[in-house]
Design a protein around this motif. Structure first.
Motif, PDB file in Angstrom:
ATOM      1  N   ASN A 189      -1.831   5.334  -3.043  1.00  0.00           N
ATOM      2  CA  ASN A 189      -1.545   5.671  -1.655  1.00  0.00           C
ATOM      3  C   ASN A 189      -2.650   6.617  -1.178  1.00  0.00           C
ATOM      4  O   ASN A 189      -2.630   7.803  -1.442  1.00  0.00           O
ATOM      5  CB  ASN A 189      -0.181   6.349  -1.528  1.00  0.00           C
ATOM      6  N   LYS A 192      -1.808   9.820   1.067  1.00  0.00           N
ATOM      7  CA  LYS A 192      -1.331  10.993   0.344  1.00  0.00           C
ATOM      8  C   LYS A 192      -2.420  11.593  -0.531  1.00  0.00           C
ATOM      9  O   LYS A 192      -2.581  12.810  -0.607  1.00  0.00           O
ATOM     10  CB  LYS A 192      -0.117  10.625  -0.513  1.00  0.00           C
ATOM     11  N   THR A 284      -1.357   5.783   8.894  1.00  0.00           N
ATOM     12  CA  THR A 284      -1.079   5.936   7.476  1.00  0.00           C
ATOM     13  C   THR A 284      -1.663   4.797   6.671  1.00  0.00           C
ATOM     14  O   THR A 284      -1.555   3.636   7.042  1.00  0.00           O
ATOM     15  CB  THR A 284       0.442   5.988   7.231  1.00  0.00           C
ATOM     16  N   LYS A 286      -1.945   2.070   3.771  1.00  0.00           N
ATOM     17  CA  LYS A 286      -0.999   1.301   2.984  1.00  0.00           C
ATOM     18  C   LYS A 286      -1.144   1.674   1.517  1.00  0.00           C
ATOM     19  O   LYS A 286      -2.233   1.813   1.008  1.00  0.00           O
ATOM     20  CB  LYS A 286      -1.262  -0.185   3.175  1.00  0.00           C
ATOM     21  N   ALA A 287      -0.027   1.832   0.855  1.00  0.00           N
ATOM     22  CA  ALA A 287      -0.067   2.245  -0.547  1.00  0.00           C
ATOM     23  C   ALA A 287      -0.500   1.117  -1.458  1.00  0.00           C
ATOM     24  O   ALA A 287      -0.985   1.346  -2.547  1.00  0.00           O
ATOM     25  CB  ALA A 287       1.311   2.750  -0.976  1.00  0.00           C
ATOM     26  N   SER A 288      -0.305  -0.117  -1.031  1.00  0.00           N
ATOM     27  CA  SER A 288      -0.638  -1.238  -1.901  1.00  0.00           C
ATOM     28  C   SER A 288      -1.212  -2.370  -1.083  1.00  0.00           C
ATOM     29  O   SER A 288      -0.668  -2.738  -0.054  1.00  0.00           O
ATOM     30  CB  SER A 288       0.620  -1.717  -2.634  1.00  0.00           C
TER      31      SER A 288
END
Length: 316
Positions: A189, A192, A284, A286-288
């Motif tokens: 991510n 973060k 934000t 994207k984490a994946s």
């Protein structure tokens, strides 16, 4: 100069931890920039231009290493008040550059990938020298920031080889993560990651600023060297494990001057607030995302994972 053998365990850990985390963050940023360029060329069927990208990357890295070595090891041969002056100025320059990059890139997140791809499209038309120049400038910009930050960090922890060793370890970790991201072996991510490490870098920069202020006070360019804000020496042991970690990573010492405290606090209040406000309003990440290998095999379109620090993860 502090030798590798002479440093104590906590001191080594502090210097390795701080510089390694800097290396991971800055190295991953640089790796994502390279990944965007490489993925765009692969997607465009222009693998023949990859050699110019890698040549530009290699030249940029050589420039970064040379910059760090010349400034850091050049100043280590100077003693006395002149060394304090040079170290103080180098620290302040590092803080200015890092602050600018952290704040500017936090707002540029949404269009960095598009800018790089557009630039590469034009470079392909212009020819190999343009491709080489684009990759050199894209990587060199990130690397120059890292070199200046590391000079200020190394000076603030009394030089030695351990900060450089930690930086190299961090960069190697970043290279491994970049390769794993490219082929879809890991997911991160980025929003973060860059937000938290950005906060860490701001605290590191605040400590470097405090160190630079003290150095210029010692030289006589700034007043107040004898005006101690407080003295925790009776219970804060600078040679203890916590003292060496806090001193080595964040430059926290038991007897700062008032000017150091004011500069440290003002920097944190202003820069940290601006950074958190900017990252909160940035799209934000994207984490994946699908990996490059997966999308190549499926012949699907490219997706970008936008980083809060300003980088996206491309996958053609």
């Amino acid at each position: 100069m502090e030798t590798l053998a002479a440093a104590s365990g906590p001191t080594v850990f502090a210097q390795l931890f701080g510089s390694a985390l800097i290396g991971v963050r800055e190295g991953l940023e640089t790796g994502i920039v390279v990944m965007i360029l490489v993925a765009f060329l692969v997607k465009s069927g222009r693998r023949d231009a990859l050699k110019w990208v890698w040549l530009g990357v290699g030249l940029a890295l050589a420039m970064v290493v040379g910059t760090f070595a010349i400034i850091h090891y050049g100043t280590s041969t100077i003693d006395g008040l002149t060394a304090e002056l040079i170290a103080g100025l180098a620290s302040l320059v590092a803080v200015v550059i890092v602050t600018f990059m952290v704040l500017w890139m936090s707002k540029a997140a949404a269009h960095i990938s598009g800018d790089l791809k557009e630039g590469m499209s034009k470079a392909l038309v212009a020819g190999a020298p343009a491709v080489l120049a684009l990759s050199f400038l894209a990587v060199g910009r990130e690397g120059f920031e890292t070199a200046l930050l590391m000079v200020g960090y190394a000076e603030s922890v009394s030089g030695g080889m351990w900060p450089l060793v930690g930086l190299l370890i961090g960069v190697l970790v970043a290279v491994g993560l970049t390769v794993a991201l490219y082929f879809g072996a890991v997911r991160i991510n980025f929003a973060k990651f860059f937000r938290y490490t950005g906060v860490f870098l701001i605290f590191v920069a605040a400590g470097i600023l405090a160190y630079g202020v003290r150095a210029l006070q010692t030289y006589g360019w700034l007043p107040g060297i004898s005006n101690t804000a407080f003295d925790w020496s009776s219970w804060y042991d600078l040679s203890s494990w916590y003292g060496t970690v806090l001193g080595g990573v964040f430059n926290i010492h038991p007897n700062p001057t008032w000017l150091q405290v004011i500069a440290w606090a003002a920097y944190l209040i202003i820069v940290l607030a601006a950074f958190l406000r900017r990252t909160a309003s940035t799209p934000t990440a994207k984490a994946s995302e699908p990996s490059v290998a997966q999308e190549n095999s499926a012949s699907t379109t490219t997706h970008d994972a936008v980083a809060a620090k300003g980088k996206e993860t491309p996958t053609p």
